[in-house]
Design a protein around this motif. Structure first.
Motif, PDB file in Angstrom:
ATOM      1  N   ILE A  27       0.855  -1.191   0.000  1.00  0.00           N
ATOM      2  CA  ILE A  27       0.000   0.000   0.000  1.00  0.00           C
ATOM      3  C   ILE A  27       0.889   1.238   0.000  1.00  0.00           C
ATOM      4  N   LYS A  28       0.623   2.158  -0.905  1.00  0.00           N
ATOM      5  CA  LYS A  28       1.334   3.432  -0.994  1.00  0.00           C
ATOM      6  C   LYS A  28       0.557   4.341  -1.932  1.00  0.00           C
ATOM      7  N   ALA A  29       0.912   5.616  -1.936  1.00  0.00           N
ATOM      8  CA  ALA A  29       0.152   6.591  -2.721  1.00  0.00           C
ATOM      9  C   ALA A  29       0.165   6.259  -4.211  1.00  0.00           C
ATOM     10  N   ALA A  30       1.268   5.710  -4.716  1.00  0.00           N
ATOM     11  CA  ALA A  30       1.346   5.379  -6.143  1.00  0.00           C
ATOM     12  C   ALA A  30       0.398   4.260  -6.522  1.00  0.00           C
ATOM     13  N   ASN A  31      -0.062   3.475  -5.546  1.00  0.00           N
ATOM     14  CA  ASN A  31      -0.987   2.375  -5.811  1.00  0.00           C
ATOM     15  C   ASN A  31      -2.418   2.686  -5.401  1.00  0.00           C
ATOM     16  N   VAL A  32      -2.674   3.910  -4.982  1.00  0.00           N
ATOM     17  CA  VAL A  32      -4.032   4.366  -4.677  1.00  0.00           C
ATOM     18  C   VAL A  32      -4.480   5.244  -5.845  1.00  0.00           C
ATOM     19  N   MET A  33      -5.523   4.805  -6.535  1.00  0.00           N
ATOM     20  CA  MET A  33      -5.949   5.453  -7.773  1.00  0.00           C
ATOM     21  C   MET A  33      -7.355   6.041  -7.620  1.00  0.00           C
TER      22      MET A  33
ATOM     23  N   LYS B  38      16.777 -13.752   5.427  1.00  0.00           N
ATOM     24  CA  LYS B  38      17.173 -13.681   4.011  1.00  0.00           C
ATOM     25  C   LYS B  38      16.105 -12.996   3.159  1.00  0.00           C
ATOM     26  N   LYS B  39      14.866 -12.979   3.641  1.00  0.00           N
ATOM     27  CA  LYS B  39      13.777 -12.336   2.910  1.00  0.00           C
ATOM     28  C   LYS B  39      13.343 -11.030   3.564  1.00  0.00           C
ATOM     29  N   GLY B  40      14.198 -10.492   4.435  1.00  0.00           N
ATOM     30  CA  GLY B  40      13.837  -9.288   5.173  1.00  0.00           C
ATOM     31  C   GLY B  40      13.779  -8.043   4.302  1.00  0.00           C
ATOM     32  N   HIS B  41      12.994  -7.069   4.762  1.00  0.00           N
ATOM     33  CA  HIS B  41      12.897  -5.725   4.177  1.00  0.00           C
ATOM     34  C   HIS B  41      12.179  -5.699   2.824  1.00  0.00           C
ATOM     35  N   ASN B  42      11.337  -6.694   2.532  1.00  0.00           N
ATOM     36  CA  ASN B  42      10.592  -6.673   1.270  1.00  0.00           C
ATOM     37  C   ASN B  42       9.544  -5.566   1.287  1.00  0.00           C
ATOM     38  N   GLY B  43       9.212  -5.072   0.084  1.00  0.00           N
ATOM     39  CA  GLY B  43       8.185  -4.041  -0.041  1.00  0.00           C
ATOM     40  C   GLY B  43       8.795  -2.674  -0.263  1.00  0.00           C
ATOM     41  N   THR B  44       7.965  -1.655  -0.195  1.00  0.00           N
ATOM     42  CA  THR B  44       8.421  -0.265  -0.352  1.00  0.00           C
ATOM     43  C   THR B  44       8.980   0.209   0.981  1.00  0.00           C
ATOM     44  N   MET B  45      10.246   0.622   1.001  1.00  0.00           N
ATOM     45  CA  MET B  45      10.976   0.841   2.245  1.00  0.00           C
ATOM     46  C   MET B  45      10.291   1.826   3.180  1.00  0.00           C
ATOM     47  N   GLU B  46       9.710   2.912   2.650  1.00  0.00           N
ATOM     48  CA  GLU B  46       9.080   3.902   3.522  1.00  0.00           C
ATOM     49  C   GLU B  46       7.984   3.299   4.393  1.00  0.00           C
ATOM     50  N   TYR B  47       7.235   2.341   3.839  1.00  0.00           N
ATOM     51  CA  TYR B  47       6.003   1.917   4.487  1.00  0.00           C
ATOM     52  C   TYR B  47       5.960   0.448   4.887  1.00  0.00           C
ATOM     53  N   THR B  48       6.864  -0.363   4.396  1.00  0.00           N
ATOM     54  CA  THR B  48       6.746  -1.803   4.647  1.00  0.00           C
ATOM     55  C   THR B  48       6.708  -2.090   6.139  1.00  0.00           C
TER      56      THR B  48
ATOM     57  N   SER C  58       0.889 -10.396   6.691  1.00  0.00           N
ATOM     58  CA  SER C  58      -0.347 -10.808   7.345  1.00  0.00           C
ATOM     59  C   SER C  58      -1.316  -9.630   7.355  1.00  0.00           C
ATOM     60  N   ARG C  59      -2.492  -9.837   7.952  1.00  0.00           N
ATOM     61  CA  ARG C  59      -3.481  -8.763   8.011  1.00  0.00           C
ATOM     62  C   ARG C  59      -2.958  -7.577   8.815  1.00  0.00           C
ATOM     63  N   ARG C  60      -2.270  -7.850   9.921  1.00  0.00           N
ATOM     64  CA  ARG C  60      -1.750  -6.737  10.706  1.00  0.00           C
ATOM     65  C   ARG C  60      -0.659  -5.994   9.930  1.00  0.00           C
ATOM     66  N   SER C  61       0.066  -6.693   9.055  1.00  0.00           N
ATOM     67  CA  SER C  61       1.082  -6.040   8.234  1.00  0.00           C
ATOM     68  C   SER C  61       0.443  -4.991   7.327  1.00  0.00           C
ATOM     69  N   ASP C  62      -0.637  -5.371   6.637  1.00  0.00           N
ATOM     70  CA  ASP C  62      -1.333  -4.421   5.766  1.00  0.00           C
ATOM     71  C   ASP C  62      -1.789  -3.195   6.540  1.00  0.00           C
ATOM     72  N   LEU C  63      -2.328  -3.404   7.726  1.00  0.00           N
ATOM     73  CA  LEU C  63      -2.853  -2.281   8.504  1.00  0.00           C
ATOM     74  C   LEU C  63      -1.734  -1.395   9.025  1.00  0.00           C
ATOM     75  N   GLN C  64      -0.602  -1.972   9.381  1.00  0.00           N
ATOM     76  CA  GLN C  64       0.525  -1.152   9.809  1.00  0.00           C
ATOM     77  C   GLN C  64       1.058  -0.318   8.644  1.00  0.00           C
ATOM     78  N   ILE C  65       1.155  -0.929   7.464  1.00  0.00           N
ATOM     79  CA  ILE C  65       1.580  -0.184   6.276  1.00  0.00           C
ATOM     80  C   ILE C  65       0.622   0.983   6.025  1.00  0.00           C
ATOM     81  N   LEU C  66      -0.683   0.711   6.103  1.00  0.00           N
ATOM     82  CA  LEU C  66      -1.663   1.780   5.904  1.00  0.00           C
ATOM     83  C   LEU C  66      -1.480   2.885   6.940  1.00  0.00           C
ATOM     84  N   GLY C  67      -1.221   2.521   8.194  1.00  0.00           N
ATOM     85  CA  GLY C  67      -0.995   3.536   9.221  1.00  0.00           C
ATOM     86  C   GLY C  67       0.195   4.426   8.903  1.00  0.00           C
TER      87      GLY C  67
END
Length: 438
Positions: A168-174, A208-218, A229-238
């Motif tokens: 989730i990030k501004a570039a993916n909100v249309m 080995k799979k750490g830090h995936n996603g967009t660094m600002e928000y992951t 997980s579901r809490r991951s999505d909500l933390q990213i949104l926060g």
């Protein structure tokens, strides 16, 4: 013939090229109107006997067949984004709108010995990133809260369909192509099936799979190499809501150092709510976002969130259409700038800069009790508090931590004081005296 390995984008298909999807529907390609990391986006139409109109309501994403992102996104759309499924969900939940682009078909094609994968979907409008940049990096508070509510609706739907978005990030909100007041969460190239056939993935860290996603928000889970997980999505949104509201994040200056970003996010989450309240800017107090992240912090890895509560935390009477006009004091402001001398004086504290050599350099301040209890209800709306008392107590306990003595003076006076131990066994005994034998 395999596509050139050094070429990320596919060789363009000619305008007017006809595609046939797996349900034997035919699509005509128009001009290219956009591109992603590995694919091109074409205007498209099911009227194959005439040129594709400039105002067509459909687009088709095209990638080389061997590429992975569109394949992952396609699996999500096929499982969760068919028109019938979305309509049923809206009826069952009483929603007028749900911001997920509708999937219309997909298939494979070949041109000049190159093989392509394609997917047809709704055409969308501008992305939120462009709007943020034009507004100096910030959005109005009411708009941020409205966006948060609508995106929580989307996340509840995709989570119920066993997926998380994970990017989730501004570039993916249309915004909608026809109606810019409609907001969609797009780009499911990093979507993850966290609960296949109703069985949640196990908690298993993998550095080995750490830090995936967009660094600002992951999320902190992603920094540790956990599956989203579901809490991951909500933390990213926060984190996104905080950025859109304030124009910057405390870790903006260390984005090239994932471990430092992880440490800064952990510091922010550990010191809620005051760590977020300190980031408030003129005209945009961050109390709702602080409570939102505080509730996310209470979730375990496999917990199902209370989506209605999360929406209630972001409500605070915001209604009407989205207002993307520039917030006061944001015009011409560079959101990435760290030159504090160039900024005008503010009545609220500046965002906290993390000192990694001396983590205790900046001491947190006690938070007024009114913020711990959540946003105050307006006097002209005497309806029931949307936050259940049990959750309110949980959030309050989470927020105290090192602030056990915080609160108003009146509350301090009313609070019972601890009784010295000597009084618990009868009359006080003078120092050095021997107790009377019974």
């Amino acid at each position: 013939m395999a596509p050139p390995r050094k070429s990320r984008l596919p060789k363009p298909l000619p305008e007017g090229f006809i595609l046939m999807d797996t349900e034997r529907k035919r699509w005509r390609l128009g001009k290219v109107i956009g591109q992603g990391g590995f694919g091109l986006i074409y205007l498209a139409s099911q009227e194959v006997d005439r040129a594709v109109a400039e105002d067509s309501d459909y687009v088709i994403k095209v990638e080389y067949q061997e590429n992975g992102p569109l394949f992952s996104e396609l699996k999500f759309y096929q499982r969760a984004a068919k028109a019938g499924s979305i309509q049923k969900w809206k009826r069952d939940r009483g929603l007028d709108f749900l911001g997920i682009p509708t999937y219309w078909g997909s298939g494979l094609a070949e041109h000049q010995n190159l093989r392509y994968r394609f997917m047809a979907m709704d055409r969308l409008g501008s992305d939120l990133q462009k709007i943020c940049e034009s507004g100096g990096g910030r959005l109005k508070k009411a708009t941020v809260l409205q966006l948060g509510q609508r995106l929580v609706d989307v996340l509840e739907y995709i989570h119920d369909n066993e997926y998380v978005h994970a990017d989730i990030k501004a570039a993916n909100v249309m915004l909608g192509y026809r109606d810019p007041d409609q907001v969609y969460l797009a780009d499911y190239g990093l979507s993850y099936r966290y609960c296949p056939d109703g069985v949640h993935k196990e908690y298993k860290e993998n550095p080995k799979k750490g830090h995936n996603g967009t660094m600002e928000y992951t999320s902190l889970d992603a920094h540790k190499g956990l599956g989203p997980s579901r809490r991951s999505d909500l933390q990213i949104l926060g984190f996104c809501l905080l950025h859109w509201l304030c124009g910057s994040l405390p870790w903006d200056g260390v984005l090239k150092h994932p471990a430092q970003v992880q440490e800064a996010k952990a510091r922010l989450m550990d010191n809620l709510p005051d760590s977020v309240l300190e980031l408030s800017v003129d005209g945009a107090v961050t109390d709702e976002v602080a409570l939102f992240l505080l509730h996310v912090k209470t979730l375990d890895y496999q917990d199902k969130p209370d989506y209605q509560l999360l929406k209630a935390l972001l409500t605070k009477g915001v209604t009407g259409r989205l207002d993307f006009s520039v917030p006061a004091g944001s015009a011409g402001r560079n959101p990435r700038s760290r030159d504090k001398k160039a900024e005008p004086a503010r009545t609220r504290p500046e965002p906290v800069e993390v000192d990694y050599e001396d983590p205790d350099r900046r001491k947190t301040k006690a938070v007024p009790a009114r913020y711990i209890r959540g946003p105050p209800l307006r006097n002209d709306h005497p309806q029931q508090d949307p936050v259940p008392p049990a959750v309110r107590r949980t959030l309050k306990q989470r927020s105290r931590g090192a602030h056990e003595d915080e609160g108003s003076e009146e509350e301090a006076e009313a609070r019972p004081k601890a009784i010295p131990a000597c009084y618990l066994r009868g009359p006080p005994v003078s120092r050095g005296a021997r107790p009377k034998q019974v």
